[in-house]
Write an enzyme that holds these catalytic residues in place. Structure first.
Site, PDB file in Angstrom:
ATOM      1  CB  SER A   1      -0.865   0.013   1.258  1.00 56.29           C
ATOM      2  OG  SER A   1      -0.029   0.191   2.384  1.00 56.29           O
ATOM      3  CE  LYS A   2      -2.859   5.955  -2.300  1.00 59.40           C
ATOM      4  NZ  LYS A   2      -3.499   6.487  -3.478  1.00 59.40           N
TER       5      LYS A   2
END
Ligand code: ZN
Length: 480
Positions: free
Chosen positions: A231-232
């Site tokens: 995930s960012k």
């Protein structure tokens, strides 16, 4: 995914088709399409058919193929394999809540299946909005073969009556992909494992439409070092970020090739051609591969030292970020602050490093840390929506933010100054963010939020939820 698709196609003498799945009009813009093509090209990946290079099965943007999907949706309706559904979102919410309370899997309850042709006609004439749903068998199971996992069977009762065409006439992923894969003569679908549970819907669509399904292979998704899904929040997930942060495309491609895959001779350093020549889909491991930026950096360092001469490194360094043109943009901003050349690098170094380091106290300044976290978060969401990235558009985003939050612009910007530049004095902020680019800018905001939460000064789960609600009311929906 694109890399393994390309390697598979090359190995088997096939063609790589790049199709833009842009039926979600909120997320898809000409800029987002351009960013995808640019990122793949930067890594040295080439495709044989696509929106930029054409091909005999075009158009390659789903938004230009709506009539094709509508024709097939119509055929499914006429054959009785799909049906119109008029249910309001309130009714669907209610059904979902009841199912969850009864510990059932939330799914459509088949309410509109019983409508008579006369009722349907009547409600369409009243201009009631409606969607098209896929009719799913009430019993039995769906079987299909996955190239990596063997035979998979899923009971039809687990499969939702999927919406295949929305009330605006646009298709959902499921219908558009099946229609396109058939018309574009796609032989192999290599995609992420999150699609396994939807594959029965696709298999059913092929059957209803009288078409032969392609082969499916579902690859494991990349994970953060803590094994959570990539995930960012924890890792920059945009390829552009790595370009802007000074990674070599060959090293990036090599590292992605190592994600769940090893070459038959186990070598660690390999080129795209070497990967393609030796690629075997069966060698992809099903364990979730860990994407670790530190390992990528280590590999990048090896590329710099082992693959390039010092002269080549110099040339690539000079060309990085657009070369002299990049500095040409900085000079006018730096000039008012220059007395000697020695002054240049200290004030512009934030444009050249991956992320600045600063103490928490500086980030918070005179404001409450949790208030700073709030503003950073709202700005992150607002910047996700930015379709253009230049000084003026950034300026208007922050003006709007200051107005909505009832703050003076200068006060609002203070923590952004620190997390972008690492100092209180630097080049003008909006110009700086424009030069940094969207990916480095957003990552710096996320890092600042991370710093706050590591120090117990971030948003709580509850606080974040409340903020999201508040955000929707004053700024509209988020794009993630
Ligand atoms: Zn319905």
């Amino acid at each position: 995914m694109a890399l393994f698709n390309l390697a598979f196609a090359r190995k088997h003498g096939g063609r790589m088709v790049l199709r833009i799945e842009d039926t979600d009009q909120l997320r898809s813009t000409p800029e987002s399409e351009e960013a995808i093509l640019q990122a793949l090209s930067w890594m040295g990946m080439k495709w044989d058919e696509g929106p930029d290079c054409g091909g005999e099965f075009g158009p390659y943007r789903q938004s230009e193929r709506t009539a094709l999907y509508q024709a097939e949706a119509q055929r499914l309706l006429e054959q009785g394999n799909a049906y119109p559904c008029f249910c309001s979102s309130e009714r669907l919410d209610q059904v979902r809540k009841e199912q969850m309370a009864n510990k059932e899997t939330p799914r459509y309850d088949g309410h509109c299946l019983s409508l008579t042709p006369e009722e349907i006609e009547e409600r369409k004439n009243q201009n009631e909005p409606w969607v098209v749903r896929l009719k799913v068998p009430a019993e039995g199971e769906c079987r299909f073969t996955d190239e990596l996992r063997g035979e998979i069977s899923i009971e039809w009762t687990q499969i939702d009556h999927q919406v295949i065409q929305k009330s605006d006439g646009f298709p959902t992923y499921h219908l558009a992909n099946v229609v396109d894969d058939h018309l574009m003569e796609i032989s192999h679908v290599i995609r992420g494992e999150e699609w396994i549970s939807s594959t029965p819907k696709h298999v059913l669509l092929y059957e209803y439409l009288g078409w032969t399904p392609p082969s499916f292979a579902h690859l494991p998704l990349l994970r953060n070092p803590d094994k959570s899904k990539l995930s960012k929040r924890k890792n920059p997930t945009s390829i552009n970020y790595y370009q802007d942060a000074g990674f070599l495309p060959e090293a990036m491609l090599n590292y992605l090739g190592m994600m769940g895959y090893t070459l038959p001779d186990q070598r660690e350093i390999f080129s795209l051609d070497e990967l393609c020549e030796t690629f075997e889909i069966k060698r992809v491991s099903l364990g979730g591969p860990i994407f670790d930026v530190e390992k990528l950096k280590w590999l990048n360092g090896r590329y710099l030292r082992e693959k390039l001469s010092p002269e080549e490194v110099l040339q690539k360094l000079i060309d990085w970020k657009g070369g002299p043109d990049f500095f040409r943009k900085i000079i006018p901003l730096a000039l008012p602050r220059l007395e000697t050349f020695s002054d240049f690098f200290p004030i512009s170094q934030f444009l050249l490093n991956e992320s600045p380091v600063y103490p928490l106290e500086e980030l918070a300044g005179k404001q409450e840390p949790v208030e700073v976290a709030r503003i950073l978060k709202v700005a992150e969401w607002e910047l996700e929506k930015a379709s253009t990235w230049d000084r003026d558009s950034l300026s208007s985003i922050f003006q709007n933010l200051a107005e909505k939050e009832g703050k003076k612009l200068k006060e609002l910007l203070a923590p952004f100054f620190v997390c972008m530049t690492g100092s209180k004095v630097s080049l003008p902020l909006f110009d700086g963010m424009a030069l940094l680019g969207a990916d480095l800018t957003r990552t710096r905001i996320r890092k600042a939020l991370q710093l706050l939460s590591e120090n117990g000064a971030g948003l709580s789960k509850k606080g974040l939820k409340a903020l999201e609600k508040e955000y929707r009311q004053s700024y509209g929906n988020r794009i993630d």
